[in-house]
Design a protein around this motif. Structure first.
Motif, PDB file in Angstrom:
ATOM      1  N   ASP A 199       0.757  -1.285   0.085  1.00 47.74           N
ATOM      2  CA  ASP A 199      -0.063   0.246   0.242  1.00 47.74           C
ATOM      3  C   ASP A 199       0.801   1.409  -0.029  1.00 47.74           C
ATOM      4  OD1 ASP A 199       0.883   0.010   2.560  1.00 47.74           O
ATOM      5  OD2 ASP A 199      -0.969   0.035   3.444  1.00 47.74           O
ATOM      6  N   GLU A 200       2.168   1.273   0.283  1.00 51.04           N
ATOM      7  CA  GLU A 200       2.941   2.268   0.536  1.00 51.04           C
ATOM      8  C   GLU A 200       3.225   3.005  -1.120  1.00 51.04           C
ATOM      9  OE1 GLU A 200       6.387   2.209   3.065  1.00 51.04           O
ATOM     10  OE2 GLU A 200       5.920   0.496   3.683  1.00 51.04           O
ATOM     11  N   VAL A 201       2.822   2.453  -2.121  1.00 50.04           N
ATOM     12  CA  VAL A 201       2.932   2.981  -3.394  1.00 50.04           C
ATOM     13  C   VAL A 201       1.951   4.259  -3.466  1.00 50.04           C
ATOM     14  CG1 VAL A 201       3.547   0.855  -4.549  1.00 50.04           C
ATOM     15  CG2 VAL A 201       1.065   1.453  -4.528  1.00 50.04           C
ATOM     16  N   PHE A 202       0.791   4.180  -2.744  1.00 52.28           N
ATOM     17  CA  PHE A 202       0.047   5.303  -2.735  1.00 52.28           C
ATOM     18  C   PHE A 202       0.366   6.369  -2.100  1.00 52.28           C
ATOM     19  CE2 PHE A 202      -2.388   1.115  -2.831  1.00 52.28           C
ATOM     20  CZ  PHE A 202      -3.043   1.146  -4.245  1.00 52.28           C
ATOM     21  N   GLY A 203       1.425   6.447  -1.434  1.00 50.51           N
ATOM     22  CA  GLY A 203       1.956   7.509  -0.502  1.00 50.51           C
ATOM     23  C   GLY A 203       1.187   7.372   0.742  1.00 50.51           C
ATOM     24  N   ASP A 204       0.703   8.643   1.365  1.00 56.27           N
ATOM     25  CA  ASP A 204       0.037   8.585   2.745  1.00 56.27           C
ATOM     26  C   ASP A 204      -1.089   9.421   2.645  1.00 56.27           C
ATOM     27  OD1 ASP A 204       1.366  11.015   2.752  1.00 56.27           O
ATOM     28  OD2 ASP A 204       2.036  10.874   4.566  1.00 56.27           O
ATOM     29  N   LEU A 205      -2.150   9.112   3.679  1.00 57.18           N
ATOM     30  CA  LEU A 205      -3.306  10.094   3.910  1.00 57.18           C
ATOM     31  C   LEU A 205      -3.051  10.966   5.128  1.00 57.18           C
ATOM     32  CD1 LEU A 205      -5.507   6.772   3.344  1.00 57.18           C
ATOM     33  CD2 LEU A 205      -5.339   8.928   1.969  1.00 57.18           C
ATOM     34  N   GLU A 206      -3.681  11.951   5.182  1.00 59.04           N
ATOM     35  CA  GLU A 206      -3.805  12.792   6.513  1.00 59.04           C
ATOM     36  C   GLU A 206      -4.473  12.029   7.635  1.00 59.04           C
ATOM     37  OE1 GLU A 206      -2.294  15.588   6.855  1.00 59.04           O
ATOM     38  OE2 GLU A 206      -1.757  15.722   4.732  1.00 59.04           O
ATOM     39  N   LEU A 207      -3.792  12.180   8.734  1.00 59.69           N
ATOM     40  CA  LEU A 207      -4.414  11.483   9.919  1.00 59.69           C
ATOM     41  C   LEU A 207      -6.016  11.831  10.269  1.00 59.69           C
ATOM     42  CD1 LEU A 207      -1.734  12.203  12.473  1.00 59.69           C
ATOM     43  CD2 LEU A 207      -2.111  10.124  11.159  1.00 59.69           C
ATOM     44  N   ASP A 208      -6.592  13.047   9.827  1.00 57.72           N
ATOM     45  CA  ASP A 208      -7.943  13.220   9.680  1.00 57.72           C
ATOM     46  C   ASP A 208      -8.698  12.737   8.599  1.00 57.72           C
ATOM     47  OD1 ASP A 208      -6.985  15.254   8.319  1.00 57.72           O
ATOM     48  OD2 ASP A 208      -7.908  16.861   9.624  1.00 57.72           O
ATOM     49  N   ASP A 209      -8.160  12.311   7.677  1.00 56.78           N
ATOM     50  CA  ASP A 209      -8.772  11.982   6.325  1.00 56.78           C
ATOM     51  C   ASP A 209      -9.708  10.781   6.365  1.00 56.78           C
ATOM     52  OD1 ASP A 209      -9.582  11.069   3.697  1.00 56.78           O
ATOM     53  OD2 ASP A 209      -7.544  11.647   2.996  1.00 56.78           O
ATOM     54  N   PRO A 210     -10.969  10.811   6.169  1.00 58.13           N
ATOM     55  CA  PRO A 210     -11.881   9.556   6.468  1.00 58.13           C
ATOM     56  C   PRO A 210     -11.604   8.604   5.263  1.00 58.13           C
ATOM     57  CG  PRO A 210     -13.255  11.341   5.501  1.00 58.13           C
ATOM     58  CD  PRO A 210     -11.880  12.062   5.783  1.00 58.13           C
ATOM     59  N   GLY A 211     -10.952   8.921   4.204  1.00 52.27           N
ATOM     60  CA  GLY A 211     -10.757   7.870   3.266  1.00 52.27           C
ATOM     61  C   GLY A 211      -9.723   7.044   3.340  1.00 52.27           C
ATOM     62  N   LEU A 215      10.458   4.478  19.765  1.00 54.84           N
ATOM     63  CA  LEU A 215       9.332   4.998  18.759  1.00 54.84           C
ATOM     64  C   LEU A 215       9.705   5.974  18.051  1.00 54.84           C
ATOM     65  CD1 LEU A 215       6.060   4.772  18.243  1.00 54.84           C
ATOM     66  CD2 LEU A 215       5.851   6.361  20.043  1.00 54.84           C
ATOM     67  N   TYR A 216       9.566   5.977  16.827  1.00 58.26           N
ATOM     68  CA  TYR A 216       9.790   7.084  15.859  1.00 58.26           C
ATOM     69  C   TYR A 216       8.843   8.315  16.131  1.00 58.26           C
ATOM     70  CZ  TYR A 216      12.806   4.981  12.387  1.00 58.26           C
ATOM     71  OH  TYR A 216      14.085   4.263  11.768  1.00 58.26           O
ATOM     72  N   GLY A 217       9.434   9.532  16.412  1.00 58.57           N
ATOM     73  CA  GLY A 217       8.694  10.868  16.411  1.00 58.57           C
ATOM     74  C   GLY A 217       7.538  10.790  17.792  1.00 58.57           C
ATOM     75  N   THR A 218       6.279  11.080  17.428  1.00 58.11           N
ATOM     76  CA  THR A 218       5.301  11.303  18.422  1.00 58.11           C
ATOM     77  C   THR A 218       4.560   9.853  18.469  1.00 58.11           C
ATOM     78  OG1 THR A 218       3.654  11.990  16.801  1.00 58.11           O
ATOM     79  CG2 THR A 218       5.199  13.739  18.007  1.00 58.11           C
ATOM     80  N   GLY A 219       4.745   9.271  17.379  1.00 56.22           N
ATOM     81  CA  GLY A 219       4.012   7.943  17.236  1.00 56.22           C
ATOM     82  C   GLY A 219       2.587   7.817  16.784  1.00 56.22           C
ATOM     83  N   GLU A 220       2.283   9.172  16.302  1.00 56.65           N
ATOM     84  CA  GLU A 220       0.800   9.145  15.650  1.00 56.65           C
ATOM     85  C   GLU A 220       0.554   8.804  14.453  1.00 56.65           C
ATOM     86  OE1 GLU A 220      -1.701  10.420  17.643  1.00 56.65           O
ATOM     87  OE2 GLU A 220       0.110  10.429  19.095  1.00 56.65           O
ATOM     88  N   ASN A 221       1.758   8.357  13.757  1.00 55.87           N
ATOM     89  CA  ASN A 221       1.485   7.747  12.318  1.00 55.87           C
ATOM     90  C   ASN A 221       0.779   6.523  12.410  1.00 55.87           C
ATOM     91  OD1 ASN A 221       4.378   9.023  12.932  1.00 55.87           O
ATOM     92  ND2 ASN A 221       4.261   8.996  10.543  1.00 55.87           N
ATOM     93  N   VAL A 222      -0.413   6.366  11.599  1.00 52.80           N
ATOM     94  CA  VAL A 222      -1.096   5.196  11.308  1.00 52.80           C
ATOM     95  C   VAL A 222      -0.942   4.182  10.555  1.00 52.80           C
ATOM     96  CG1 VAL A 222      -3.717   4.431  11.123  1.00 52.80           C
ATOM     97  CG2 VAL A 222      -3.029   6.501  12.351  1.00 52.80           C
ATOM     98  N   ARG A 223      -0.775   2.690  10.844  1.00 53.33           N
ATOM     99  CA  ARG A 223      -0.687   1.757  10.044  1.00 53.33           C
ATOM    100  C   ARG A 223      -2.193   0.918   9.893  1.00 53.33           C
ATOM    101  NH1 ARG A 223       1.967   5.278   8.572  1.00 53.33           N
ATOM    102  NH2 ARG A 223       4.371   5.325   8.402  1.00 53.33           N
TER     103      ARG A 223
END
Length: 334
Positions: free
Chosen positions: A120-132, A202-210
């Protein structure tokens, strides 16, 4: 059926090989693997019906001979660790692009069925508050040498299908976890740190979502696509397992009997994608696939138990991995 599995001594590939020979006793498997640091002979060696060939997926003569013998080719082989791609990009170009090209040409010559494993990393990333969520029509927008070379390999497959009539399918999967994963990766690194009495990192704040999926579910979906998928189509594989990294670390610590806050923050890596999320509607609706591990907690407990009982498998790689992180300048933040 004779199946050629590239990268079959790596994490996802080895689990695919093991489940294939266990569940399909009339199938024989040839594993082609370069046996780099991220692969292990012990993951597949000694399995009935499995032959291990050490070699490079970009070796045209070797690949041609192995493809000629097979009925089905499943291409897992890839350089896959983002951190490493930021330090030394060339191996990612060599394996993920040149290797895929080499394999596609052999498959085309010998007219074999082909399935391509992607991310899925080919798509880049989504914003944390993006519902998509990502779906099969999401434009590619890779952000690292790893994800860009995987994106390129996907496009090669699509071109060979359209231009040469290759009988191929593609799957893009979310983040895998489970047995036989190298200790450089996020979840096994945290588990083995706790086993060793070391605070997780933990990298950074850890808010990154997988969007997590157990490797057994990924591989079951791959077989579903091979057997029921439409030629030329792409299917996204996911198990509705979104969780941010800090929650994963806290759950690991809780399940291992530790204080959920007993971890350290380290400097974030460059270009760290914010959020991945898979929409598996096509896979579930068209092909009827469903995950077995519907609870991330249950899957993580299963994974922790495996690493606790298989220390001999990961121990030799642990110190080398931690030395590499130290050499890369990993710094604990105050």
């Amino acid at each position: 059926m004779k199946v050629l599995v590239t990268g079959g001594a790596g994490f996802i590939g080895a689990n695919f090989v093991r489940s294939t020979v266990a569940e399909r006793p009339d199938t024989t498997v040839t594993v082609l693997d370069a046996l780099t640091y991220a692969a292990s002979r012990s993951s597949v060696e000694g399995l009935a019906g499995v032959r291990l060939v050490e070699g490079d997926v970009a070796d045209a003569d070797l690949v041609d001979a192995l493809v000629a013998e097979a009925d089905l080719v499943v291409h897992f082989a890839a350089e896959s660790h983002n951190d490493n791609s930021l330090v030394t990009p060339w191996p990612f170009v060599h394996t993920n692009l040149v290797g895929t090209f080499t394999l596609l040409e052999a498959v085309r010559r010998h007219k074999k069925r082909y399935h391509h494993i992607s991310t899925d990393e080919v798509f880049g990333d989504l914003e944390l508050d993006d519902p998509g969520r990502f779906n099969e029509l999401t434009p590619y927008n890779p952000s690292s040498p790893y994800s860009s070379t995987k994106a390129g390999s996907d496009l090669l497959v699509r071109a060979w299908v359209r231009s040469f009539g290759l009988e191929a399918t593609i799957s893009n999967c979310s983040n895998n976890y489970g047995p036989f994963q190298h200790v450089e990766k996020f979840i096994p690194r945290q588990i083995t740190n706790v086993i060793d009495g070391v605070r997780p990192r933990l990298y950074g704040t850890g808010e990154n979502v997988r969007d997590w999926i157990h490797v057994a579910d990924h591989n079951a979906a791959v077989w579903t696509i091979i057997e029921r998928g439409r030629i030329g189509e792409t299917y996204l594989i996911g198990a509705d397992g979104e969780m941010n990294n800090v929650s994963v670390i806290r759950l690991v610590l809780e399940l291992m009997g530790q204080d959920p806050d007993a971890f350290d923050h380290v400097t974030d890596r460059p270009g760290h994608d914010l959020r991945y999320a898979i929409d598996p509607t096509r896979l579930r609706g068209e092909l009827g696939w469903e995950p077995r591990f519907t609870s991330f907690r249950d899957g993580l407990e299963d994974t922790i138990a495996w690493y606790r009982s298989h220390e001999s498998w990961w121990r030799d790689a642990k110190e080398t991995t931690e030395q590499r992180y130290r050499a890369a300048g990993e710094q604990i933040r105050g």
